[in-house]
Design an enzyme around this catalytic site. Sequence first.
Site, mmCIF file in Angstrom:
data_model
loop_
_atom_site.group_PDB
_atom_site.id
_atom_site.type_symbol
_atom_site.label_atom_id
_atom_site.label_comp_id
_atom_site.label_asym_id
_atom_site.label_seq_id
_atom_site.Cartn_x
_atom_site.Cartn_y
_atom_site.Cartn_z
ATOM 1 N N GLU A 240 31.937 41.202 37.797
ATOM 2 C CA GLU A 240 34.021 41.755 38.549
ATOM 3 C C GLU A 240 34.271 40.916 36.366
ATOM 4 O OE1 GLU A 240 34.713 43.307 40.047
ATOM 5 O OE2 GLU A 240 33.493 43.393 42.043
ATOM 6 N N CYS A 274 42.990 40.963 35.068
ATOM 7 C CA CYS A 274 41.839 41.675 35.225
ATOM 8 C C CYS A 274 42.811 43.624 35.102
ATOM 9 C CB CYS A 274 40.933 41.326 36.072
ATOM 10 S SG CYS A 274 40.901 41.332 37.920
#
Length: 496
Positions: A240, A274
């Site tokens: 990720e 993010c």
Amino acid sequence: MTASVQPELLTSFDPATGKALTTYRVDDEDAVRAAVATARAAAAMWSELSFAARRKHLLRWSSLLVAKSAELCDLIHIETGKPRGDAFLELLLALEHTAWAAKNAARVLRPRSVRTGALMANFSAAVEQRPLGVVGVIGPWNYPLYTPNGSIAYALAAGNTVVFKPSEHTTGVGNLLAATFAQANPELPEGIFTTVNGYGATGAALVASGVDKIAFTGSTATGKRIMAAAADTLTPVLLECGGKDAVIIAADADLPAAADAVAFGATSNSGQTCIGVERVYVLRPVAEQFLAELTAVLADVRPGIGAAAAYGPMTLPGQLAVVRRHVEDALAHGGTLVLGGPESIKPPYVEPVVLVDVDESSAAVCEETFGPIITVRTVDSIDEAVRLANNSGYGLGSAVFSRRHGRAIARRLRVGATSVNSVAGFAAIPALPFGGVGDSGIGRIHGDAGLLEFSRAHSIAVQRFSLPGAELLSYRRSERTLRLLSTVVRLVHGRR
Ligand code: NAD
């Protein structure tokens, strides 16, 4: 100040004041190997438990986290600098995800029968999902609870044990998570969920330790290094990584709602998210009004450390230089400021900056900024907006604001997730898988896919009765059977 390297020691710092907080012993390769061995021993017991039993242990852990929420939120606040309210939001989302994983693991991972097809009609067939064993989780600092928990809770619910290497900047949060799991479940053996502490080298030792999967959240550069290192042992990886999320504002968008969401999505947590909003593509007929709404909302958004602050300091001092470079590069490449500017960088804080019509090849548009900076480009069509939004190596989250065409526009984006008429909505819905494409990573946390990531399919085919003379997988296979099959093949597969 940030974490400083001392032999065998790691010190965490309060990003708002630079004050040293706590010193931890760094776990070396031997310590990591020992933690993984303990986790492997515990995996035998944990994997044998029923889904209901694991659910009970996970939910007990959640209850204890609720009881300790003040302590946990204080620690998140002090280690990252984010407001306590944001820390609480992280806790709330982590609890939702843990409950979902605990409650849905049985449904997603239970054995299921599958059709054999006419050719293998004398068989029954089933797929059984088995735990992988020990999962190594490596986490970032920006959401030190919510983000790694997307791997930890799902891996545990799927029957794996976990060794977690928290970010060196949020070691305290990581250790508190593991300690509360053990405290909530005193009858369990050691090693179901433990932490190892340290910098990148400790993470690298975990990658090389023989764990059955690495679940990494962090920057793309580190993700690539981890994937390369994991190739040595063919250790599977879930990555990720970073993002450069775009938002499309269509001509039929609710502009005040879009401005409010973009302001929050771009600046909350100091933009260190993010799936933070970094680029906006707005249709020409509404561009002026959208910018007016956006700057009006942001005029009242101020960083700080007090209760009134919308967001906190930059967690890492080094990030201030990245933000400055992006703003200056944008201005050097045709960008115009409509809010803030280089003077908005007031270490350790950065006030919101809005830039318009920045060259699409500049750093502020191409690289992850991880600061409260937004670039807004006016476009002439949805096609142009989609093309520019997709023109990125990253592909994590995204958002679309449109009253009538939100889903249709969303479907055209090359990303892992899209929120329509909101930002980041997908991250708060546990049933939705989360992850990216391209430089944003590989694999999915959350949802059914997030449970399946931490299991392996074991296919079992059982021959229920034999077909003398008509066996396929035997030297007793007859010429007559092959002739019959060649007729069947022509009928079934050869007619189009
Ligand atoms: P980072 O890559 O610097 O560090 C992440 C973790 O990797 C840390 O625990 C670090 O100690 C460890 N590490 C560093 N080098 C390593 C190595 N060689 N081997 C193994 N482990 C190593 O990232 P960061 O600064 O902590 O986090 C910010 C980044 O994370 C941003 O790019 C952000 O977009 C990304 N992020 C992504 C998601 C997502 O879900 N996609 C969520 C949060 C953050």
